[in-house]
Design a protein around this motif. Structure first.
Motif, PDB file in Angstrom:
ATOM      1  N   ASP A  20     -69.161  17.408-117.527  1.00 53.38           N
ATOM      2  CA  ASP A  20     -69.627  16.310-118.680  1.00 53.38           C
ATOM      3  C   ASP A  20     -71.421  16.663-118.550  1.00 53.38           C
ATOM      4  O   ASP A  20     -71.887  17.091-117.561  1.00 53.38           O
ATOM      5  CB  ASP A  20     -69.512  14.817-117.347  1.00 53.38           C
ATOM      6  CG  ASP A  20     -70.625  14.075-117.728  1.00 53.38           C
ATOM      7  OD1 ASP A  20     -69.779  13.240-119.100  1.00 53.38           O
ATOM      8  OD2 ASP A  20     -71.890  13.972-117.173  1.00 53.38           O
ATOM      9  N   PRO A  21     -72.025  15.999-118.499  1.00 55.57           N
ATOM     10  CA  PRO A  21     -72.701  16.476-119.392  1.00 55.57           C
ATOM     11  C   PRO A  21     -74.245  15.974-118.561  1.00 55.57           C
ATOM     12  O   PRO A  21     -75.486  16.177-118.143  1.00 55.57           O
ATOM     13  CB  PRO A  21     -73.609  16.343-121.086  1.00 55.57           C
ATOM     14  CG  PRO A  21     -72.763  15.123-121.381  1.00 55.57           C
ATOM     15  CD  PRO A  21     -71.819  15.194-120.498  1.00 55.57           C
ATOM     16  N   ILE A  22     -73.772  14.796-118.229  1.00 58.35           N
ATOM     17  CA  ILE A  22     -74.708  14.053-116.645  1.00 58.35           C
ATOM     18  C   ILE A  22     -74.808  14.381-115.034  1.00 58.35           C
ATOM     19  O   ILE A  22     -75.784  14.817-114.552  1.00 58.35           O
ATOM     20  CB  ILE A  22     -74.396  12.690-116.977  1.00 58.35           C
ATOM     21  CG1 ILE A  22     -75.202  12.163-118.300  1.00 58.35           C
ATOM     22  CG2 ILE A  22     -75.288  11.610-116.155  1.00 58.35           C
ATOM     23  CD1 ILE A  22     -74.793  10.405-118.812  1.00 58.35           C
ATOM     24  N   VAL A  23     -73.046  14.757-115.278  1.00 56.70           N
ATOM     25  CA  VAL A  23     -72.712  14.774-113.561  1.00 56.70           C
ATOM     26  C   VAL A  23     -72.435  16.165-113.731  1.00 56.70           C
ATOM     27  O   VAL A  23     -72.474  16.704-112.279  1.00 56.70           O
ATOM     28  CB  VAL A  23     -72.007  13.661-112.966  1.00 56.70           C
ATOM     29  CG1 VAL A  23     -72.294  12.762-113.083  1.00 56.70           C
ATOM     30  CG2 VAL A  23     -70.314  13.650-113.633  1.00 56.70           C
ATOM     31  N   GLY A  24     -72.126  16.640-114.110  1.00 62.76           N
ATOM     32  CA  GLY A  24     -70.875  18.239-114.329  1.00 62.76           C
ATOM     33  C   GLY A  24     -72.047  19.509-113.054  1.00 62.76           C
ATOM     34  O   GLY A  24     -71.221  19.881-112.668  1.00 62.76           O
TER      35      GLY A  24
ATOM     36  N   ASP B 101     -76.096  15.493-101.357  1.00 60.43           N
ATOM     37  CA  ASP B 101     -77.196  15.502-101.416  1.00 60.43           C
ATOM     38  C   ASP B 101     -78.364  15.493-101.378  1.00 60.43           C
ATOM     39  O   ASP B 101     -79.011  15.261-101.844  1.00 60.43           O
ATOM     40  CB  ASP B 101     -76.741  13.445-101.100  1.00 60.43           C
ATOM     41  CG  ASP B 101     -77.968  13.130-101.390  1.00 60.43           C
ATOM     42  OD1 ASP B 101     -78.002  12.545-102.528  1.00 60.43           O
ATOM     43  OD2 ASP B 101     -79.109  11.538-100.894  1.00 60.43           O
ATOM     44  N   ALA B 102     -78.092  16.133 -99.910  1.00 63.87           N
ATOM     45  CA  ALA B 102     -79.508  17.085 -99.725  1.00 63.87           C
ATOM     46  C   ALA B 102     -79.767  17.715-100.150  1.00 63.87           C
ATOM     47  O   ALA B 102     -81.168  18.092-101.116  1.00 63.87           O
ATOM     48  CB  ALA B 102     -79.558  17.473 -98.026  1.00 63.87           C
ATOM     49  N   LYS B 103     -78.915  18.462-100.783  1.00 67.73           N
ATOM     50  CA  LYS B 103     -79.373  19.039-102.117  1.00 67.73           C
ATOM     51  C   LYS B 103     -80.037  19.094-103.543  1.00 67.73           C
ATOM     52  O   LYS B 103     -80.711  19.765-104.372  1.00 67.73           O
ATOM     53  CB  LYS B 103     -77.855  20.536-102.172  1.00 67.73           C
ATOM     54  CG  LYS B 103     -77.764  21.182-101.250  1.00 67.73           C
ATOM     55  CD  LYS B 103     -76.550  22.021-101.817  1.00 67.73           C
ATOM     56  CE  LYS B 103     -75.955  22.909-100.024  1.00 67.73           C
ATOM     57  NZ  LYS B 103     -74.850  23.867-100.395  1.00 67.73           N
ATOM     58  N   ALA B 104     -79.236  17.670-104.002  1.00 71.25           N
ATOM     59  CA  ALA B 104     -79.524  17.816-105.195  1.00 71.25           C
ATOM     60  C   ALA B 104     -79.091  15.900-104.519  1.00 71.25           C
ATOM     61  O   ALA B 104     -77.606  15.350-105.236  1.00 71.25           O
ATOM     62  CB  ALA B 104     -78.813  17.984-105.723  1.00 71.25           C
TER      63      ALA B 104
ATOM     64  N   THR C  72     -79.486   6.732-110.093  1.00 78.78           N
ATOM     65  CA  THR C  72     -78.625   5.550-110.201  1.00 78.78           C
ATOM     66  C   THR C  72     -77.370   5.908-111.313  1.00 78.78           C
ATOM     67  O   THR C  72     -76.713   5.788-111.829  1.00 78.78           O
ATOM     68  CB  THR C  72     -79.414   4.771-110.984  1.00 78.78           C
ATOM     69  OG1 THR C  72     -80.002   4.171-109.360  1.00 78.78           O
ATOM     70  CG2 THR C  72     -78.660   3.832-111.289  1.00 78.78           C
ATOM     71  N   GLY C  73     -78.256   6.976-112.844  1.00 82.38           N
ATOM     72  CA  GLY C  73     -77.499   6.563-114.034  1.00 82.38           C
ATOM     73  C   GLY C  73     -76.789   8.061-113.374  1.00 82.38           C
ATOM     74  O   GLY C  73     -75.357   8.279-113.912  1.00 82.38           O
ATOM     75  N   HIS C  74     -76.588   9.177-112.964  1.00 84.20           N
ATOM     76  CA  HIS C  74     -75.603  10.285-112.071  1.00 84.20           C
ATOM     77  C   HIS C  74     -74.343   9.235-111.379  1.00 84.20           C
ATOM     78  O   HIS C  74     -73.473   9.212-112.063  1.00 84.20           O
ATOM     79  CB  HIS C  74     -75.262  11.078-110.924  1.00 84.20           C
ATOM     80  CG  HIS C  74     -77.351  11.587-112.104  1.00 84.20           C
ATOM     81  ND1 HIS C  74     -78.533  11.879-110.341  1.00 84.20           N
ATOM     82  CD2 HIS C  74     -77.218  12.446-112.722  1.00 84.20           C
ATOM     83  CE1 HIS C  74     -78.753  13.204-111.376  1.00 84.20           C
ATOM     84  NE2 HIS C  74     -78.487  12.939-112.892  1.00 84.20           N
TER      85      HIS C  74
ATOM     86  N   TRP D  83     -70.903   8.762-112.711  1.00 74.93           N
ATOM     87  CA  TRP D  83     -69.681   9.083-111.247  1.00 74.93           C
ATOM     88  C   TRP D  83     -69.027   8.041-111.432  1.00 74.93           C
ATOM     89  O   TRP D  83     -67.331   8.656-111.156  1.00 74.93           O
ATOM     90  CB  TRP D  83     -70.219   9.760-110.586  1.00 74.93           C
ATOM     91  CG  TRP D  83     -69.021  10.122-109.546  1.00 74.93           C
ATOM     92  CD1 TRP D  83     -68.534  11.231-109.328  1.00 74.93           C
ATOM     93  CD2 TRP D  83     -68.801   9.499-108.603  1.00 74.93           C
ATOM     94  NE1 TRP D  83     -67.820  11.164-108.099  1.00 74.93           N
ATOM     95  CE2 TRP D  83     -67.690   9.924-107.156  1.00 74.93           C
ATOM     96  CE3 TRP D  83     -68.451   7.753-108.071  1.00 74.93           C
ATOM     97  CZ2 TRP D  83     -66.922   9.439-106.714  1.00 74.93           C
ATOM     98  CZ3 TRP D  83     -68.290   7.494-106.968  1.00 74.93           C
ATOM     99  CH2 TRP D  83     -67.595   7.931-106.129  1.00 74.93           C
ATOM    100  N   LEU D  84     -69.161   6.833-111.622  1.00 75.14           N
ATOM    101  CA  LEU D  84     -67.669   5.788-111.675  1.00 75.14           C
ATOM    102  C   LEU D  84     -66.747   6.092-112.927  1.00 75.14           C
ATOM    103  O   LEU D  84     -66.282   5.301-112.688  1.00 75.14           O
ATOM    104  CB  LEU D  84     -68.595   4.160-111.227  1.00 75.14           C
ATOM    105  CG  LEU D  84     -69.057   4.603-109.673  1.00 75.14           C
ATOM    106  CD1 LEU D  84     -69.960   3.391-110.230  1.00 75.14           C
ATOM    107  CD2 LEU D  84     -68.283   4.351-109.020  1.00 75.14           C
TER     108      LEU D  84
END
Length: 93
Positions: free
Chosen positions: A26-30, A79-82, A86-88, A92-93
């Motif tokens: 996925d281009p947004i969450v990949g 989450d600590a790394k990246a 909200t858009g991610h 993902w959902l």
């Protein structure tokens, strides 16, 4: 078209494999799955399938690689790394 229910481990494994295959490309969450915390699908799929098998069917997996981790801790570390925005999360959902 009506989608069939998830009835067993094989069904779960198909869903997990499809989800992660799509998510990784996925281009947004990949990038979460390929760069932030690169996932080896051969290693990850049985573990996450074990997790969902226990959650959905209320039983421990018979798989020798059963899920024994802490899902919340694992995702806090990601989450600590990246930080997921909200858009991610929406994607993902």
């Amino acid at each position: 078209m009506e989608k069939p229910d998830i009835e067993n481990r094989d069904d779960l494994e198909k869903v997990v494999t499809l989800f992660y295959t799509r998510a990784m490309s996925d281009p947004i969450v990949g990038f979460f799955f390929t760069q932030v915390v690169p996932i080896d699908l051969n290693e990850h799929t049985p573990k996450i399938t074990d997790f969902w098998e226990a959650m959905l069917f209320g039983r421990d997996s018979l798989n020798q690689n059963h899920y024994a981790g802490n899902m919340l801790e694992a995702h806090i570390a990601v989450d600590a790394k990246a930080r997921m925005q909200t858009g991610h999360f929406t994607r993902w959902l």
